[in-house]
Scaffold this motif. Sequence first.
Motif, PDB file in Angstrom:
ATOM      1  N   LEU A 194       0.827  -1.187   0.000  1.00  0.00           N
ATOM      2  CA  LEU A 194       0.000   0.000   0.000  1.00  0.00           C
ATOM      3  C   LEU A 194       0.871   1.249   0.000  1.00  0.00           C
ATOM      4  O   LEU A 194       1.948   1.262   0.588  1.00  0.00           O
ATOM      5  CB  LEU A 194      -0.880   0.014   1.259  1.00  0.00           C
ATOM      6  CG  LEU A 194      -1.976  -1.043   1.323  1.00  0.00           C
ATOM      7  CD1 LEU A 194      -2.678  -0.966   2.647  1.00  0.00           C
ATOM      8  CD2 LEU A 194      -2.962  -0.847   0.183  1.00  0.00           C
TER       9      LEU A 194
ATOM     10  N   GLY B  53       5.944   8.815  11.321  1.00  0.00           N
ATOM     11  CA  GLY B  53       6.952   9.133  12.332  1.00  0.00           C
ATOM     12  C   GLY B  53       7.074  10.635  12.588  1.00  0.00           C
ATOM     13  O   GLY B  53       6.082  11.356  12.601  1.00  0.00           O
TER      14      GLY B  53
ATOM     15  N   ILE C 204      -1.558  11.017   9.376  1.00  0.00           N
ATOM     16  CA  ILE C 204      -0.502  10.283  10.072  1.00  0.00           C
ATOM     17  C   ILE C 204      -0.819   8.796  10.161  1.00  0.00           C
ATOM     18  O   ILE C 204       0.063   7.992  10.353  1.00  0.00           O
ATOM     19  CB  ILE C 204      -0.252  10.847  11.477  1.00  0.00           C
ATOM     20  CG1 ILE C 204      -1.544  10.843  12.284  1.00  0.00           C
ATOM     21  CG2 ILE C 204       0.354  12.214  11.413  1.00  0.00           C
ATOM     22  CD1 ILE C 204      -1.342  10.713  13.733  1.00  0.00           C
ATOM     23  N   ASP C 205      -2.071   8.438  10.031  1.00  0.00           N
ATOM     24  CA  ASP C 205      -2.435   7.030  10.124  1.00  0.00           C
ATOM     25  C   ASP C 205      -3.674   6.787   9.280  1.00  0.00           C
ATOM     26  O   ASP C 205      -4.784   7.052   9.720  1.00  0.00           O
ATOM     27  CB  ASP C 205      -2.698   6.675  11.592  1.00  0.00           C
ATOM     28  CG  ASP C 205      -2.996   5.202  11.779  1.00  0.00           C
ATOM     29  OD1 ASP C 205      -2.860   4.453  10.797  1.00  0.00           O
ATOM     30  OD2 ASP C 205      -3.340   4.807  12.892  1.00  0.00           O
ATOM     31  N   PRO C 206      -3.503   6.340   8.019  1.00  0.00           N
ATOM     32  CA  PRO C 206      -4.634   6.296   7.094  1.00  0.00           C
ATOM     33  C   PRO C 206      -5.703   5.258   7.451  1.00  0.00           C
ATOM     34  O   PRO C 206      -5.778   4.195   6.862  1.00  0.00           O
ATOM     35  CB  PRO C 206      -3.995   5.988   5.747  1.00  0.00           C
ATOM     36  CG  PRO C 206      -2.616   5.570   6.029  1.00  0.00           C
ATOM     37  CD  PRO C 206      -2.257   5.924   7.411  1.00  0.00           C
ATOM     38  N   LEU C 207      -6.496   5.580   8.442  1.00  0.00           N
ATOM     39  CA  LEU C 207      -7.647   4.750   8.808  1.00  0.00           C
ATOM     40  C   LEU C 207      -8.681   5.671   9.440  1.00  0.00           C
ATOM     41  O   LEU C 207      -8.348   6.454  10.325  1.00  0.00           O
ATOM     42  CB  LEU C 207      -7.227   3.672   9.810  1.00  0.00           C
ATOM     43  CG  LEU C 207      -8.369   2.835  10.379  1.00  0.00           C
ATOM     44  CD1 LEU C 207      -8.068   1.369  10.223  1.00  0.00           C
ATOM     45  CD2 LEU C 207      -8.620   3.139  11.841  1.00  0.00           C
TER      46      LEU C 207
ATOM     47  N   MET D 137      -5.432  13.345  11.543  1.00  0.00           N
ATOM     48  CA  MET D 137      -5.410  11.994  12.097  1.00  0.00           C
ATOM     49  C   MET D 137      -5.248  10.961  10.992  1.00  0.00           C
ATOM     50  O   MET D 137      -4.577   9.953  11.157  1.00  0.00           O
ATOM     51  CB  MET D 137      -6.713  11.710  12.856  1.00  0.00           C
ATOM     52  CG  MET D 137      -6.812  12.434  14.174  1.00  0.00           C
ATOM     53  SD  MET D 137      -8.428  12.228  14.931  1.00  0.00           S
ATOM     54  CE  MET D 137      -8.221  10.663  15.719  1.00  0.00           C
TER      55      MET D 137
END
Lengths: 368, 456
Positions: free
Chosen positions: A160, A172, A244-247, A241
Amino acid sequence: MNMKDNILVLIFGAVILTMPLWAGIVGAGYPDLLQKFAIFGLFAIGFNILFGFTGYLSFGHAAFLGIGSYTAMWSFKLLTMNAIPAVLFATAVSGLFALAIGFVALRRSGIYFSILTLAFAQMCYNMAYSVLTPITNGETGLTLTATDPRILDAATTEGLPSTELFGMGLSGYNGFYFCAIILIIGFYISVRLYRSSFGLMLLAVKSNQNRMKYTGLNTKPYLLSAFVISGMYAGLAGALMVVIDPLAGAERMQWTASGEVVLMTILGGVGTLLGPFIGAIVIKYFENIFSAFNDAVLNQVFGFLPDFIQGIWVSFASLFVGKGWHLTLGVLFMLIVIFLPGGAMEGFRRIAAKFKKEKEAHSAGGAE
Amino acid sequence: MINVNQTGSKTLVDMKVNRRSFMKGTAVAAAGVAAPSFFTRNAWGADFVNNPGNNKSITLGFNVPQTGAYADEGADELRAYKLAVKHLNGEGDGGMLNTMKPLSLKGNGVLGKKVEFVTGDTQTKSDAARSSAKRMIEKDGALMITGGSSSGVAIAVQSLCQEAGVIFMAGLTHSNDTTGKDKRRYGFRHFFNAYMSGVALGPVLKEELGIDRRAYHLTADYTWGWTQEESIKNTTEGLGWETVATVKTPVGAGDFSQYITPVLNSGADVLILNHYGKDMINSLTQSIQFGLKDKQVNGKQFEIIVPLFSRLMAQGAGDNIKGILGTTGWNWALQDAGSQAFVKSFGQEYGFPPSQAAHTCYCQTLLYANACEVAGTFYPPEMIKALEGFEFDGMGNGPTLYRAEDHQCFKNVLVVRGNQNPSSQFDLLEIVKEVPREVVTYDAKIFGGELGPYKV
């Protein structure tokens, strides 16, 4: 905006950007938590523009957070992995939602306004959770897949893709600096609003809205602008959000999330510029650090005590850490509300005032 | 509306006046962008993330739900993990280390390093779980993450671990997607899945309930519920049953009465509860309170089926569980040497038998440690190759294969029934049938998905 405010923003910026260097001392020096500090700081600062400036307590701001997240996610899925369009779209879309919800909710004030916003937020949550499953993927959460179109990006090779800013990866510490810069800009804008005539109008609404109305002024547009602005902040935080964290999951729209930002703001100091940010840091710190303590850690901490006292202490303290971190937070919240109704900022002011008094007394004594 | 624009432009004008102060802010921001280039992901380890190098110990991350609908399972998982760490470090009676074959572990830690652990609360939420896993990876230096008592959470954490290059040993997750469409190279699952439940349950349902039934599904609304509903539906429709309706219910709903009332008049004679944890306890208890089990529909006795069962849930549901059919991954009453050894050391440590969640988490920890020992390194790509296609025995459920194509374990599946006359408060499930592994094995291609690269 005077010199003092400029200095405040500069110091704020310096403190945030040097965080990775000194946050390690209290065990918070890792990217994920620092990112959370920046994002929820931004969320709380935006929330304060409504709650702190106008006194309107919205109990549904998490809805905008979620809307921002979903919009950003879809931008990643459909357009490009670049963070800029995602952030812009998320801010705009959550602004639109805020306009619609605010238009209705602001017909009432006080507790009725709070309940209306809560109702809208729960509605958004339930829509995201079950009704709109094709768009939000329900409980499982919306994630990237290899088959997404991403029309602006070149085809990816294996695995991905990750979020980026013109080629620079945003995981990070890079991600933290990206959020931190947006946070500083957001803080700067909030200071500017606070000092502007628009901000003054909001403060006037807070102190006595009836009197404002009697002077022939329509307060509604001011309130609506404040609502939309703070909704956009929330949407922006939601987009970060996802950056930094693809969900994107529906749970971040739940009423508990709305309640959390209220807690942050009250804990830090309602209506103060820095307070909400401090509150956000305290809550996120507790959630991440205190919840991770377990008996092994406690045994280490109290290792210097004689064995049987250590046992008692560990079993007592373990009530307040690990899964009991909510209890610690509750106690802290109660203490603050009872003894420092103005939040952490009032605490700082009192300490500063005391310090000043002592200094004055001291210098006066010296003159004699 | 016009007024809004006025205020908006007023603010803008205000801002322009003070552009200088804005510029100052931007300068600070720009300085910030330049600074962080040395803090990249690779800075944590020379060749892979959280390489223990010459450290005397390694850290494992136990990420379990301590709050929420699956908290009971989470607590039991944590007990099992702690026991596994003890056994790995050569403390206690060794548990399954005495029965596992082939075994490379020596009871002196892993590759001579002592095993330590950190814990976290997933709150049964993807966001919180990922955040907690990130903390373990970024701050605590965890070499492997394990846990999860919800498939949604497990899938979310698994994809995070793939991106981070850290091994994820899934705990209790039963969705087909975990090793199906959402499988990952860095993720492994020892537990069985919904498809296997369906295959195992089919013949028993046919025997006990016949081929002319009308089923009504209540399904937890997330990946696990969806796939279980699909698998069970395929099985029962294969038997010739009719599916009256499938209704999705939110996770953690608490009150299911609004979903159960329509069942009464739907003409269905079987209720299938695709629920787990506290949800299942609540929905089953309420179904019984509504008198479903005493009803006669279409001239047949009304039946309730819970495809995924666990002893913890049986304990929570009390008498309501009696006579209810379902499947389970493992039960403490199994008589093989591995199960017995595990039940014995778990019982000595905590005073009661372990649940299936505890069993799978205990096995996963040992399997990870053993694969590192076989590979002779903690380097993930090598460890993964050691575990792919690993055939072992002596850990309960007979001979077991970790299939290389999808990182799914294949072992015997148990069909169980709520015990009518329990001999103790833990003797709640009666094993109806042990379905052999060959029967539940399926083609890895049917669920699609890509494992992804060895090196990230």
